[in-house]
Design a protein around this motif. Structure first.
Motif, PDB file in Angstrom:
ATOM      1  N   ARG A 156       0.807  -1.222   0.000  1.00  0.00           N
ATOM      2  CA  ARG A 156       0.000   0.000   0.000  1.00  0.00           C
ATOM      3  C   ARG A 156       0.839   1.270   0.000  1.00  0.00           C
ATOM      4  NH1 ARG A 156      -1.833  -2.555   4.545  1.00  0.00           N
ATOM      5  NH2 ARG A 156      -1.274  -0.717   5.791  1.00  0.00           N
ATOM      6  N   HIS A 157       2.093   1.172   0.500  1.00  0.00           N
ATOM      7  CA  HIS A 157       2.926   2.360   0.664  1.00  0.00           C
ATOM      8  C   HIS A 157       4.316   2.057   0.122  1.00  0.00           C
ATOM      9  CE1 HIS A 157      -0.085   3.927   3.547  1.00  0.00           C
ATOM     10  NE2 HIS A 157      -0.153   2.675   3.954  1.00  0.00           N
ATOM     11  N   ARG A 158       4.634   2.538  -1.075  1.00  0.00           N
ATOM     12  CA  ARG A 158       5.940   2.267  -1.665  1.00  0.00           C
ATOM     13  C   ARG A 158       6.989   3.300  -1.263  1.00  0.00           C
ATOM     14  NH1 ARG A 158       6.109  -1.904  -5.432  1.00  0.00           N
ATOM     15  NH2 ARG A 158       4.374  -3.265  -4.900  1.00  0.00           N
ATOM     16  N   ASN A 159       6.549   4.489  -0.827  1.00  0.00           N
ATOM     17  CA  ASN A 159       7.514   5.534  -0.481  1.00  0.00           C
ATOM     18  C   ASN A 159       7.806   5.481   1.014  1.00  0.00           C
ATOM     19  OD1 ASN A 159       9.189   7.732  -0.406  1.00  0.00           O
ATOM     20  ND2 ASN A 159       7.809   9.084  -1.549  1.00  0.00           N
ATOM     21  N   VAL A 160       8.482   4.407   1.432  1.00  0.00           N
ATOM     22  CA  VAL A 160       8.761   4.198   2.850  1.00  0.00           C
ATOM     23  C   VAL A 160       9.661   5.299   3.393  1.00  0.00           C
ATOM     24  CG1 VAL A 160       9.736   2.594   4.544  1.00  0.00           C
ATOM     25  CG2 VAL A 160       8.467   1.715   2.573  1.00  0.00           C
ATOM     26  N   ALA A 161      10.605   5.763   2.591  1.00  0.00           N
ATOM     27  CA  ALA A 161      11.540   6.791   3.048  1.00  0.00           C
ATOM     28  C   ALA A 161      10.816   8.066   3.457  1.00  0.00           C
ATOM     29  CB  ALA A 161      12.558   7.094   1.951  1.00  0.00           C
ATOM     30  N   LYS A 162       9.748   8.389   2.764  1.00  0.00           N
ATOM     31  CA  LYS A 162       8.989   9.594   3.095  1.00  0.00           C
ATOM     32  C   LYS A 162       8.084   9.360   4.293  1.00  0.00           C
ATOM     33  CE  LYS A 162       5.691  12.899   1.107  1.00  0.00           C
ATOM     34  NZ  LYS A 162       4.910  13.267  -0.104  1.00  0.00           N
ATOM     35  N   ASP A 163       7.452   8.194   4.357  1.00  0.00           N
ATOM     36  CA  ASP A 163       6.483   7.916   5.417  1.00  0.00           C
ATOM     37  C   ASP A 163       7.136   7.792   6.788  1.00  0.00           C
ATOM     38  OD1 ASP A 163       4.606   7.890   3.431  1.00  0.00           O
ATOM     39  OD2 ASP A 163       4.490   5.707   3.287  1.00  0.00           O
ATOM     40  N   PHE A 164       8.321   7.206   6.841  1.00  0.00           N
ATOM     41  CA  PHE A 164       8.973   6.926   8.123  1.00  0.00           C
ATOM     42  C   PHE A 164      10.004   8.010   8.402  1.00  0.00           C
ATOM     43  CE2 PHE A 164      11.973   5.224  11.074  1.00  0.00           C
ATOM     44  CZ  PHE A 164      11.263   4.367  11.905  1.00  0.00           C
ATOM     45  N   GLN A 165       9.740   8.846   9.390  1.00  0.00           N
ATOM     46  CA  GLN A 165      10.682   9.901   9.742  1.00  0.00           C
ATOM     47  C   GLN A 165      11.259   9.636  11.123  1.00  0.00           C
ATOM     48  OE1 GLN A 165       9.238  13.943   9.658  1.00  0.00           O
ATOM     49  NE2 GLN A 165      11.163  14.793  10.418  1.00  0.00           N
ATOM     50  N   TYR A 166      12.565   9.623  11.190  1.00  0.00           N
ATOM     51  CA  TYR A 166      13.249   9.493  12.463  1.00  0.00           C
ATOM     52  C   TYR A 166      12.947  10.724  13.313  1.00  0.00           C
ATOM     53  CZ  TYR A 166      17.115   8.857  15.751  1.00  0.00           C
ATOM     54  OH  TYR A 166      17.875   8.703  16.877  1.00  0.00           O
ATOM     55  N   ALA A 167      12.652  10.504  14.590  1.00  0.00           N
ATOM     56  CA  ALA A 167      12.289  11.594  15.499  1.00  0.00           C
ATOM     57  C   ALA A 167      11.099  12.368  14.960  1.00  0.00           C
ATOM     58  CB  ALA A 167      13.468  12.528  15.753  1.00  0.00           C
ATOM     59  N   GLY A 168      10.179  11.665  14.334  1.00  0.00           N
ATOM     60  CA  GLY A 168       8.992  12.307  13.784  1.00  0.00           C
ATOM     61  C   GLY A 168       7.927  11.276  13.503  1.00  0.00           C
ATOM     62  N   SER A 169       7.006  11.601  12.641  1.00  0.00           N
ATOM     63  CA  SER A 169       5.876  10.730  12.351  1.00  0.00           C
ATOM     64  C   SER A 169       6.329   9.479  11.604  1.00  0.00           C
ATOM     65  CB  SER A 169       4.846  11.469  11.507  1.00  0.00           C
ATOM     66  OG  SER A 169       3.835  10.589  11.059  1.00  0.00           O
ATOM     67  N   LYS A 170       5.704   8.371  11.941  1.00  0.00           N
ATOM     68  CA  LYS A 170       5.946   7.113  11.234  1.00  0.00           C
ATOM     69  C   LYS A 170       4.782   6.761  10.321  1.00  0.00           C
ATOM     70  CE  LYS A 170       9.661   6.728  13.749  1.00  0.00           C
ATOM     71  NZ  LYS A 170       9.524   7.979  14.529  1.00  0.00           N
ATOM     72  N   GLY A 171       3.809   7.684  10.199  1.00  0.00           N
ATOM     73  CA  GLY A 171       2.659   7.410   9.357  1.00  0.00           C
ATOM     74  C   GLY A 171       1.937   6.163   9.837  1.00  0.00           C
ATOM     75  N   GLU A 172       1.669   5.248   8.908  1.00  0.00           N
ATOM     76  CA  GLU A 172       1.027   3.970   9.234  1.00  0.00           C
ATOM     77  C   GLU A 172       2.025   2.825   9.130  1.00  0.00           C
ATOM     78  OE1 GLU A 172      -2.185   3.665   6.485  1.00  0.00           O
ATOM     79  OE2 GLU A 172      -3.386   5.214   7.463  1.00  0.00           O
ATOM     80  N   PHE A 173       3.308   3.133   9.290  1.00  0.00           N
ATOM     81  CA  PHE A 173       4.351   2.137   9.046  1.00  0.00           C
ATOM     82  C   PHE A 173       4.183   0.900   9.920  1.00  0.00           C
ATOM     83  CE2 PHE A 173       8.489   0.263  10.131  1.00  0.00           C
ATOM     84  CZ  PHE A 173       8.919  -0.099   8.863  1.00  0.00           C
ATOM     85  N   SER A 174       4.291  -0.269   9.274  1.00  0.00           N
ATOM     86  CA  SER A 174       4.350  -1.562   9.961  1.00  0.00           C
ATOM     87  C   SER A 174       5.589  -2.289   9.456  1.00  0.00           C
ATOM     88  CB  SER A 174       3.099  -2.398   9.685  1.00  0.00           C
ATOM     89  OG  SER A 174       1.955  -1.809  10.252  1.00  0.00           O
ATOM     90  N   GLY A 175       6.365  -2.806  10.385  1.00  0.00           N
ATOM     91  CA  GLY A 175       7.600  -3.493  10.039  1.00  0.00           C
ATOM     92  C   GLY A 175       8.607  -3.338  11.152  1.00  0.00           C
ATOM     93  N   PHE A 176       9.894  -3.457  10.817  1.00  0.00           N
ATOM     94  CA  PHE A 176      10.917  -3.280  11.835  1.00  0.00           C
ATOM     95  C   PHE A 176      12.045  -2.396  11.298  1.00  0.00           C
ATOM     96  CE2 PHE A 176      12.078  -7.287   9.699  1.00  0.00           C
ATOM     97  CZ  PHE A 176      13.420  -7.079   9.401  1.00  0.00           C
ATOM     98  N   VAL A 177      12.765  -1.801  12.223  1.00  0.00           N
ATOM     99  CA  VAL A 177      13.876  -0.912  11.892  1.00  0.00           C
ATOM    100  C   VAL A 177      15.079  -1.334  12.719  1.00  0.00           C
ATOM    101  CG1 VAL A 177      14.711   1.469  11.785  1.00  0.00           C
ATOM    102  CG2 VAL A 177      12.266   0.982  11.471  1.00  0.00           C
TER     103      VAL A 177
END
Length: 544
Positions: A156-177
């Motif tokens: 559903r979300h191919r632009n992971v780099a934009k969605d997941f912000q360090y020290a900020g919003s993670k959007g609807e991100f599911s996974g691991f870092v």
């Protein structure tokens, strides 16, 4: 591969060379108490450059085209695209990178029917810089964040780099870092579901004594997943340009075209998110592999020779050679663009990555076209068990193309066995087989069928003994090989001599198959052939 995240950096850790190991136990979690950041992009750059220079003497360098662990290799931070965030505890900079190496994750999922499904997602890596507000003991640290989405989120979300912000919003991100120091030592792993942290594991120091326990924790946090690595070039199949543009969807259909012995494939590029009638309009690229006429070039004039023997190829695109080149190039272009029909179907890029990950054995897969449904897709990737094992190529009446690799132990152009197996596929009723490609390091060779009936007859007349890959010396075709090898022994280096000899055999035996080669950095195949001078002496040709 997962435990390699740990083991390759262990010597540095045991030597006490972690120069900023006073990490706190949080790595960019959301905080409701968001504040204005005091960290600037320029300050983040200074922090990174200082720590990178301190760490550089102790870093393990990558060799060739494979990374060390999950590190991006030599990378360039894109400071003009950095984002700054903050909470009451820390400021954080989120910096995209231009890496030498890129990664994909392959998840193994069990369906309700008990089948194992492989799902592949792209991994995003960023540079992150953290500056703490509440301590003077350790002011700032730099890390590589390896962001691995779940297949469901990635769909559903191919632009992971934009969605997941360090020290900020993670959007609807599911996974691991996974957070690693600049030399690749894991420091923490965070799990997310719908943008919220659900698990956090922190590794303040890794030693020989706790190495296994850390590995177990990471395996548990990551689940059933494996990683594949390579350069952007290798994921792009060694071409100068990636055939797919960003943010585009690709659909491929196959159908019969004016006769049972011809087929047509249409590749449609459409910008993601746009309806069929959107702007810009979809772009259809249609490849038709035509009937290939038999017969090559005739006698030509001047040839380079020494003591009566040829010393290089004569340029010759007469006869059907240009048509053969076009057919071989078209089918390869189709392979490069075929998407997954089902999650378990591999892509060409995944095949090339499998080859690169294990060059010690042969690998193969086939391209299939179902002309009743119009679907085109790859069959499973098959890998040999040992370096001296010949790979079994899938036998399927839907096959239109074959690709396999040669391992480090015999990095040779297509063998006699490859030629005979191609004719054998046709003889077994796989009538739509067009060509067989052989990956040999940075080269891709092609055995293009020019006359199916002749190819079948050649295979039937020249069986290869079990466990062998060459023509039997005492057979008619074996004697042709010996004569050709002697005739072409002054033509360039080993690969050129081999290709010239194979072309000699294929044309003199009227095998209905032509040999071609795509050299590194080139966009067009070279077709090899044979011609004669006025005295009836044979000379090798190439159509470039």
């Amino acid at each position: 591969m997962r435990r390699r995240l740990l083991t390759y950096t262990l010597p540095a850790a045991l030597a006490g060379l972690i120069l900023w190991a006073c990490q706190h136990d949080r790595f960019g979690h959301d905080d409701p108490n968001t504040v204005e950041p005091t960290l600037t992009v320029g300050e983040a750059q200074s922090i990174f450059e200082r720590q990178f220079s301190e760490m550089l003497p102790y870093m393990t360098k990558a060799a060739g085209d494979m990374p060390v662990g999950m590190t991006p290799g030599d990378f360039t931070p894109l400071w003009n695209k950095a984002r700054i965030g903050a909470n009451r505890e820390m400021d954080g900079a989120d910096i995209p990178i231009d890496p030498k190496f890129i990664f994909v994750a392959v998840f193994n999922r069990i369906t309700e029917k008990g089948d194992t499904v492989r799902q592949t997602v792209d991994i995003t890596q960023k540079l992150v810089v953290k500056k703490w507000r509440d301590t003077t003991e350790c002011m700032a640290s730099s890390y590589i964040a390896t962001i691995v989405p779940t297949p469901e989120y990635y769909a559903r979300h191919r632009n992971v780099a934009k969605d997941f912000q360090y020290a900020g919003s993670k959007g609807e991100f599911s996974g691991f870092v996974v957070y690693q120091t600049l030399d690749g030592l894991p420091v923490a792993i965070d799990n997310y579901r719908d943008g919220k942290p659900v698990r956090h594991d922190y590794f303040p120091r890794i030693t020989e004594q706790n190495l296994d326990s850390v590995a177990n924790v990471m395996d548990e946090a990551m689940g059933e997943v494996s990683f594949q690595a390579g350069t952007p070039r290798s994921f792009g199949l060694g071409t100068e340009e990636d055939p797919l543009k960003p943010d585009q969807e690709v659909t491929v259909t196959a159908k019969r075209n004016s006769g049972a012995d011809r087929w047509l494939i249409t590749i449609t590029y459409r910008p993601s998110g746009l309806p069929t009638g959107g702007s810009p309009n979809p772009s259809d690229i249609t490849y038709i592999t035509p009937n290939i006429p038999t017969g090559g070039g005739g006698s030509t004039g001047n040839h380079s020779q020494d003591n009566g023997r040829p010393i290089k190829f004569t340029d010759d695109c007469s006869g059907n050679k240009t048509t053969i080149k076009t057919a071989a190039g078209n089918l390869l272009e189709i392979m490069k663009n075929v998407p997954k029909l089902y999650p378990e179907n591999p892509t060409f890029q995944e095949f090339m990555q499998t080859v690169q990950n294990n060059m010690g054995v042969e690998h193969s897969m086939v391209l299939k076209a179902d002309f009743h449904t119009g679907n085109i897709y790859f069959g499973n990737i098959h890998s040999a068990e040992k370096s001296d094992d010949f790979i079994d190529v899938e036998n399927n009446n839907l096959t239109i193309g074959i690709i396999h690799s040669h391992p480090d132990s015999h990095m040779t152009p297509p063998s006699a066995l490859d030629v005979v197996d191609l004719g054998g596929q046709l003889a077994e009723g796989n009538n739509d087989v067009q060509a067989s490609y052989v990956v040999v390091r940075d080269n891709i060779y092609c055995l293009q069928v020019t006359d199916p009936e002749k190819a079948k007859a050649f295979a039937a007349a020249n069986p290869i003994p079990e466990g062998e890959s060459s023509f039997p010396e005492d057979s008619p075709v074996g004697r042709l090989w010996s004569a050709g090898s002697d005739r072409m022994k002054s033509v360039g280096g080993y690969d050129d001599q081999y290709c010239a000899t194979m072309a000699y055999v294929l044309e003199r035996a009227d095998a209905g198959i032509t040999l071609l080669r795509l050299k590194p950095g080139k966009k067009m195949f070279e077709a090899y052939g044979l011609t004669t001078n006025a005295n009836g002496e044979y000379y090798p040709t190439q159509c470039r």
